[in-house]
Design a protein around this motif. Structure first.
Motif, PDB file in Angstrom:
ATOM      1  N   LEU A   1      91.239  35.811 -86.268  1.00  0.00           N
ATOM      2  CA  LEU A   1      90.473  36.722 -87.338  1.00  0.00           C
ATOM      3  C   LEU A   1      91.329  37.952 -87.574  1.00  0.00           C
ATOM      4  O   LEU A   1      91.424  38.675 -86.537  1.00  0.00           O
ATOM      5  CB  LEU A   1      89.058  37.031 -86.877  1.00  0.00           C
ATOM      6  CG  LEU A   1      88.003  37.386 -87.917  1.00  0.00           C
ATOM      7  CD1 LEU A   1      88.070  36.526 -89.185  1.00  0.00           C
ATOM      8  CD2 LEU A   1      86.737  37.964 -87.266  1.00  0.00           C
ATOM      9  N   SER A   2      91.420  38.300 -88.745  1.00  0.00           N
ATOM     10  CA  SER A   2      92.221  39.534 -88.902  1.00  0.00           C
ATOM     11  C   SER A   2      91.060  40.920 -89.001  1.00  0.00           C
ATOM     12  O   SER A   2      89.982  40.569 -89.080  1.00  0.00           O
ATOM     13  CB  SER A   2      92.897  39.498 -90.310  1.00  0.00           C
ATOM     14  OG  SER A   2      91.783  39.419 -91.235  1.00  0.00           O
ATOM     15  N   VAL A   3      91.810  42.026 -88.695  1.00  0.00           N
ATOM     16  CA  VAL A   3      91.162  43.170 -88.502  1.00  0.00           C
ATOM     17  C   VAL A   3      90.311  43.321 -89.828  1.00  0.00           C
ATOM     18  O   VAL A   3      88.906  43.876 -89.921  1.00  0.00           O
ATOM     19  CB  VAL A   3      91.877  44.512 -88.431  1.00  0.00           C
ATOM     20  CG1 VAL A   3      91.142  45.833 -88.495  1.00  0.00           C
ATOM     21  CG2 VAL A   3      92.523  44.270 -87.103  1.00  0.00           C
TER      22      VAL A   3
ATOM     23  N   PHE B   1      78.700  42.647 -93.711  1.00  0.00           N
ATOM     24  CA  PHE B   1      77.912  41.614 -94.439  1.00  0.00           C
ATOM     25  C   PHE B   1      78.221  41.639 -95.981  1.00  0.00           C
ATOM     26  O   PHE B   1      78.669  42.771 -96.400  1.00  0.00           O
ATOM     27  CB  PHE B   1      76.369  41.593 -94.190  1.00  0.00           C
ATOM     28  CG  PHE B   1      76.077  41.283 -92.590  1.00  0.00           C
ATOM     29  CD1 PHE B   1      75.887  40.201 -92.425  1.00  0.00           C
ATOM     30  CD2 PHE B   1      76.050  42.295 -91.736  1.00  0.00           C
ATOM     31  CE1 PHE B   1      75.715  39.712 -90.948  1.00  0.00           C
ATOM     32  CE2 PHE B   1      75.727  41.992 -90.389  1.00  0.00           C
ATOM     33  CZ  PHE B   1      75.685  40.669 -89.954  1.00  0.00           C
ATOM     34  N   PRO B   2      78.110  40.529 -96.658  1.00  0.00           N
ATOM     35  CA  PRO B   2      78.272  40.567 -97.945  1.00  0.00           C
ATOM     36  C   PRO B   2      77.276  41.653 -98.885  1.00  0.00           C
ATOM     37  O   PRO B   2      76.296  41.805 -98.425  1.00  0.00           O
ATOM     38  CB  PRO B   2      77.904  39.187 -98.342  1.00  0.00           C
ATOM     39  CG  PRO B   2      77.990  38.398 -97.330  1.00  0.00           C
ATOM     40  CD  PRO B   2      77.763  39.207 -96.140  1.00  0.00           C
TER      41      PRO B   2
ATOM     42  N   PHE C   1      81.428  36.808 -98.231  1.00  0.00           N
ATOM     43  CA  PHE C   1      81.097  35.517 -97.725  1.00  0.00           C
ATOM     44  C   PHE C   1      82.287  34.942 -96.847  1.00  0.00           C
ATOM     45  O   PHE C   1      82.196  34.123 -96.189  1.00  0.00           O
ATOM     46  CB  PHE C   1      80.544  34.681 -98.978  1.00  0.00           C
ATOM     47  CG  PHE C   1      79.003  35.053 -99.366  1.00  0.00           C
ATOM     48  CD1 PHE C   1      78.027  34.716 -98.324  1.00  0.00           C
ATOM     49  CD2 PHE C   1      78.891  35.688-100.337  1.00  0.00           C
ATOM     50  CE1 PHE C   1      76.773  35.211 -98.547  1.00  0.00           C
ATOM     51  CE2 PHE C   1      77.596  36.035-100.539  1.00  0.00           C
ATOM     52  CZ  PHE C   1      76.542  35.815 -99.756  1.00  0.00           C
ATOM     53  N   ARG C   2      83.547  35.068 -97.691  1.00  0.00           N
ATOM     54  CA  ARG C   2      84.612  34.241 -96.951  1.00  0.00           C
ATOM     55  C   ARG C   2      84.894  35.042 -95.678  1.00  0.00           C
ATOM     56  O   ARG C   2      85.172  34.229 -94.568  1.00  0.00           O
ATOM     57  CB  ARG C   2      85.817  34.490 -97.974  1.00  0.00           C
ATOM     58  CG  ARG C   2      87.148  33.999 -97.220  1.00  0.00           C
ATOM     59  CD  ARG C   2      88.437  34.467 -98.161  1.00  0.00           C
ATOM     60  NE  ARG C   2      89.547  34.390 -97.315  1.00  0.00           N
ATOM     61  CZ  ARG C   2      90.189  34.913 -96.508  1.00  0.00           C
ATOM     62  NH1 ARG C   2      89.466  36.354 -96.431  1.00  0.00           N
ATOM     63  NH2 ARG C   2      91.364  34.877 -95.824  1.00  0.00           N
TER      64      ARG C   2
ATOM     65  N   LEU D   1      84.612  33.113 -91.948  1.00  0.00           N
ATOM     66  CA  LEU D   1      85.483  33.213 -90.831  1.00  0.00           C
ATOM     67  C   LEU D   1      85.311  33.771 -89.407  1.00  0.00           C
ATOM     68  O   LEU D   1      85.747  33.226 -88.409  1.00  0.00           O
ATOM     69  CB  LEU D   1      86.833  33.894 -91.315  1.00  0.00           C
ATOM     70  CG  LEU D   1      87.524  33.241 -92.691  1.00  0.00           C
ATOM     71  CD1 LEU D   1      88.670  34.098 -93.121  1.00  0.00           C
ATOM     72  CD2 LEU D   1      88.075  31.986 -92.280  1.00  0.00           C
ATOM     73  N   ALA D   2      84.267  34.742 -89.660  1.00  0.00           N
ATOM     74  CA  ALA D   2      83.906  35.571 -88.441  1.00  0.00           C
ATOM     75  C   ALA D   2      82.938  34.307 -87.789  1.00  0.00           C
ATOM     76  O   ALA D   2      82.830  34.644 -86.451  1.00  0.00           O
ATOM     77  CB  ALA D   2      82.924  36.857 -88.695  1.00  0.00           C
ATOM     78  N   LEU D   3      82.276  33.709 -88.292  1.00  0.00           N
ATOM     79  CA  LEU D   3      81.324  32.752 -87.480  1.00  0.00           C
ATOM     80  C   LEU D   3      82.030  31.663 -87.113  1.00  0.00           C
ATOM     81  O   LEU D   3      81.721  31.048 -86.137  1.00  0.00           O
ATOM     82  CB  LEU D   3      80.311  32.130 -88.579  1.00  0.00           C
ATOM     83  CG  LEU D   3      79.180  33.197 -89.107  1.00  0.00           C
ATOM     84  CD1 LEU D   3      78.347  32.539 -90.098  1.00  0.00           C
ATOM     85  CD2 LEU D   3      78.297  33.687 -87.992  1.00  0.00           C
ATOM     86  N   GLU D   4      83.338  31.440 -87.430  1.00  0.00           N
ATOM     87  CA  GLU D   4      84.072  30.264 -86.841  1.00  0.00           C
ATOM     88  C   GLU D   4      84.614  30.678 -85.594  1.00  0.00           C
ATOM     89  O   GLU D   4      85.398  29.965 -84.880  1.00  0.00           O
ATOM     90  CB  GLU D   4      85.278  29.725 -87.900  1.00  0.00           C
ATOM     91  CG  GLU D   4      84.614  29.085 -88.794  1.00  0.00           C
ATOM     92  CD  GLU D   4      85.543  28.657 -90.066  1.00  0.00           C
ATOM     93  OE1 GLU D   4      86.672  28.994 -89.897  1.00  0.00           O
ATOM     94  OE2 GLU D   4      85.190  28.047 -91.117  1.00  0.00           O
TER      95      GLU D   4
END
Length: 335
Positions: A181-183, A192-193, A202-203, A207-210
Motif C-alpha cells: 500500500l502506497s503512502v 475516509f471518502p 473509495f479506491r 486497497l487499505a482493507l486488503e
C-alpha cells in the motif's frame, strides 16, 4: 450624480421662549403711581424734623421704587439665563441626534471592513500555522526520495534467517503477491471518502482493507467514528492545533508525556466532555476506544519509518488522526 450627504450637524431648533414680559411697563406704572401717592401725601402733610426728617422721608419714598426695579432687573436676568440654557440644550440634543444618525449610517459600511480585516488576519495565521506544521527537515529537502504514490506506507516484515518455513504446495499466498500500500493511498484511506462520488477515496479504502495491518486500523477507526457520531461528534467539526512532524515521530518512537503534549491539540470542550463521559459510562465505547488507540500506535510505528515530514503532516490532517488526538486527550496519553 447622486446627492452626497454631508456629515454636518443640523441647526438646532431654538425654542422661542415665553412671550415678552410685562414686568417693565408694570414697574413703570407702579413707580409713577407710588411717586404720585407719596407726593400728594407729603404735599398735604409737611415734613417735620428738618433735614434729617427730609432725608428719611425721601429714603422711605424711594426705597420701594428701588426694590421694585431691582426685582424687574433680576427677572430679566433669570429670563435671559433660561433662554440661553434652552438654546444650549437644543444644540446638545441636535448634536447627539446627529451623532447617533451618523453611527447608524456608518455601521453598515464599517462592519464589513472590520470583518474583512479579521478574516485576512485569520487566514494569514492559518497559513503560518500550516507552514510551521508542514516544515520539512533538511534531509527531506535535499534528498530526492520516492513519491507518495509509489512509496510503501508500511515497512514489510523482515524474514529472519532460521525461521524460514518450507513453501507449501499450495504456492505463495495472494496477499504476498499484492503490491504494498502506497503512502498516498494509506493517508487517503485514513481520511475516509469525502463524498459518495469520491472514487479515489473509495479506491484507497478498498486497497487499505486488503492490507492486513492497515485494515485493522481502518476498522477500528470506523467503529469509533460511528460511535462518536451517535453523540453528534464529527471529526470535520474539530479544528485541532497542528503539531510538528517531529512530535509525531517522537510518539511513533515510543516517547510519552510532555514530549508529545503538542499532539493533544483538540480543544473543543463539548466534544471532550461528551467523549470522557461516554468512556466512563459505556464499556463497549471504552473497549472500542482502547482498541483503536492500540492499533493506531502499532501502525504509526511502522508508517514513521518510511514517511517523510510532509507525509507525517498529511497524516495528522486525516479524520483518523483527529480521532486519535481526541481519545488521546481524554485518556491522558499526552499528559
Amino acid at each position: 450624480m447622486p446627492d452626497v450627504k454631508q456629515n454636518t450637524v443640523p441647526e438646532p431648533d431654538v425654542p422661542t421662549g415665553d412671550p415678552p414680559s410685562t414686568a417693565g411697563p408694570a414697574a413703570v406704572i407702579a413707580s409713577i403711581a407710588w411717586i404720585s401717592v407719596a407726593g400728594l401725601f407729603f404735599f398735604f402733610k409737611p415734613v417735620e424734623g428738618g433735614i434729617l426728617g427730609l432725608l428719611m422721608t425721601g429714603l422711605i419714598a424711594l426705597l420701594p421704587i428701588a426694590l421694585l426695579w431691582a426685582a424687574v432687573s433680576m427677572s430679566r436676568s433669570v429670563r435671559s439665563l433660561r433662554d440661553e440654557a434652552a438654546r444650549l440644550q437644543a444644540a446638545v440634543d441636535a448634536m447627539r441626534n446627529a451623532f447617533v444618525a451618523q453611527n447608524k449610517a456608518g455601521a453598515g459600511s464599517l462592519k464589513p471592513s472590520v470583518e474583512k480585516k479579521l478574516d485576512e488576519i485569520a487566514a494569514a495565521q492559518r497559513q503560518t500555522e500550516t507552514a510551521l506544521a508542514m516544515f520539512t527537515s533538511r534531509r527531506d529537502a535535499t534528498q530526492a526520495g520516492p513519491s507518495a504514490e509509489s512509496k510503501a506506507a508500511l515497512v514489510p516484515p523482515q524474514t529472519v534467517a532460521g525461521d524460514e518455513q518450507p513453501t507449501l504446495a499450495l504456492g505463495t499466498p495472494a496477499e504476498d503477491l499484492r503490491p504494498p500500500l502506497s503512502v498516498a493511498d494509506f493517508i487517503r484511506a485514513l481520511n475516509f471518502p469525502e463524498t459518495a462520488e469520491d472514487k479515489a477515496g473509495f479506491r484507497a479504502l478498498r486497497l487499505a482493507l486488503e492490507d492486513r495491518t492497515t485494515s485493522k486500523l481502518i476498522r477500528a477507526a470506523q467503529d469509533v467514528l460511528t460511535l462518536l457520531s451517535q453523540d453528534g461528534i464529527y471529526m470535520d467539526d474539530l479544528r485541532p492545533e497542528r503539531a510538528r512532524p517531529e512530535v509525531w515521530r517522537r510518539f511513533a518512537r515510543g516517547e510519552r508525556g510532555r514530549a508529545i503534549s503538542a499532539l493533544g491539540g483538540v480543544r473543543d470542550r463539548s466534544s471532550l466532555a461528551l467523549t470522557a463521559g461516554r468512556m466512563r459510562e459505556d464499556p463497549v465505547f471504552r473497549d472500542a476506544a482502547h482498541h483503536f488507540l492500540r492499533q493506531f500506535d502499532r501502525t504509526i510505528q511502522e508508517f514513521e519509518k518510511n514517511a517523510s515530514d510532509q507525509d507525517m503532516a498529511d497524516l495528522a490532517e486525516t479524520r483518523t488522526a483527529r480521532a486519535f488526538m481526541l481519545f488521546g486527550r481524554v485518556t491522558g496519553t499526552f499528559d
